[in-house]
Motif scaffolding. Sequence first.
Motif, PDB file in Angstrom:
ATOM      1  N   ARG A 101      -0.134   4.164  -2.836  1.00 44.97           N
ATOM      2  CA  ARG A 101      -0.219   5.302  -2.565  1.00 44.97           C
ATOM      3  C   ARG A 101       0.697   6.551  -3.221  1.00 44.97           C
ATOM      4  O   ARG A 101       0.004   7.407  -3.926  1.00 44.97           O
ATOM      5  N   TRP A 109      -4.016  10.760  -1.268  1.00 40.82           N
ATOM      6  CA  TRP A 109      -4.543   9.792  -0.300  1.00 40.82           C
ATOM      7  C   TRP A 109      -3.581   9.508   0.651  1.00 40.82           C
ATOM      8  O   TRP A 109      -2.412   9.330   0.531  1.00 40.82           O
ATOM      9  N   LYS A 142      -9.490   1.261   2.129  1.00 44.40           N
ATOM     10  CA  LYS A 142      -9.963   0.998   0.861  1.00 44.40           C
ATOM     11  C   LYS A 142     -10.138  -0.546   0.067  1.00 44.40           C
ATOM     12  O   LYS A 142     -10.790  -1.218  -0.004  1.00 44.40           O
ATOM     13  N   ARG A 143      -8.838  -1.029   0.654  1.00 41.33           N
ATOM     14  CA  ARG A 143      -8.497  -2.345   0.481  1.00 41.33           C
ATOM     15  C   ARG A 143      -9.298  -3.402   1.155  1.00 41.33           C
ATOM     16  O   ARG A 143      -9.876  -4.390   0.823  1.00 41.33           O
ATOM     17  N   TRP A 194      -5.928   4.204   1.891  1.00 41.66           N
ATOM     18  CA  TRP A 194      -5.912   3.024   1.204  1.00 41.66           C
ATOM     19  C   TRP A 194      -5.914   1.918   1.909  1.00 41.66           C
ATOM     20  O   TRP A 194      -6.550   0.784   1.255  1.00 41.66           O
ATOM     21  N   LEU A 213       0.801  -1.319  -0.167  1.00 41.05           N
ATOM     22  CA  LEU A 213       0.014   0.207   0.065  1.00 41.05           C
ATOM     23  C   LEU A 213       0.836   1.331  -0.063  1.00 41.05           C
ATOM     24  O   LEU A 213       0.431   2.088  -0.658  1.00 41.05           O
TER      25      LEU A 213
END
Length: 207
Positions: free
Chosen positions: A43, A62, A70-71, A67, A39
Motif C-alpha cells: 500500500r 488505496w 484485491k489480493r 488491497w 500488504l
Amino acid sequence: MLEEEYEKDKRVLPAHLRRQPEPERPFAFAIRPVEDRDLPDVREIYNHYVTNSVVTFDEDTWSLKRWRTKREQLAKQGLPFLVAESPTGQVLGYALVQPMSSKSAYRYSVENSIYLGHAATGKGLGRALLEALIAASEAAGIRQMVAVISDKGAEGSVALHEKLGFAEVGRMGRVGFKFGRWLGVIYLQKELKPAKKQGARKGLFGR
C-alpha cells in the motif's frame, strides 16, 4: 602545525589508523508470492506513486482493506501477485497481473503492474520482478500479457518491457488528466508460452 605539514602527516599515518570507507552492501532480495503481512508495504509503495507521479492514473490512495480485497480476487482467479523482499523482511517492490476485461473471452489475457520502492530503483529489481511475473503467468496458463504505460514519466518502464520482448501495439493520447495536465498511454504486448494447454484456463471466469 602548518596546513601543509598537517596534510603530510595525515598521509603517512599507518594503515590501521586511517579511516576506511565501509564496503557497500550488495543489493539482495527474494521474490515470492504475496502474503497478507506484505500488504501494508505494498500500500505504501503504491500510494507514493498515486500522490507523487503520473505513472498511475489513480488519484485516490488505496486503503489496506482495498488491497486485501484485491489480493483475494487475484488468488481466486489463479493470477500471480509477487513481492520482492529484502533479507531484513522489507518489501522492496511488487508485481501482479489482473484480467484485461470482465468478459470471459479475455480469460487468457492479462494486464501487468510493477511498482518499486524508492530505495530499490535502478538496481535491476524491476527486470527481475517482470521476469518472475512472466514465468508465473505462463505457469498459470496465460497467453498474452499487456502493459498499459503512461506516456509521461515512465520511459524506463517502456524500455524494460521492450528488452523483455514486449512490442508496442498502440497509443492513445490525452485520455487521462492528472495534476493539471493531459496524459496518454502506450500499449505494449507480449505473447507468452503457457505451461498448460489452451482450454485449461478456468481461474478467471469459470467455463
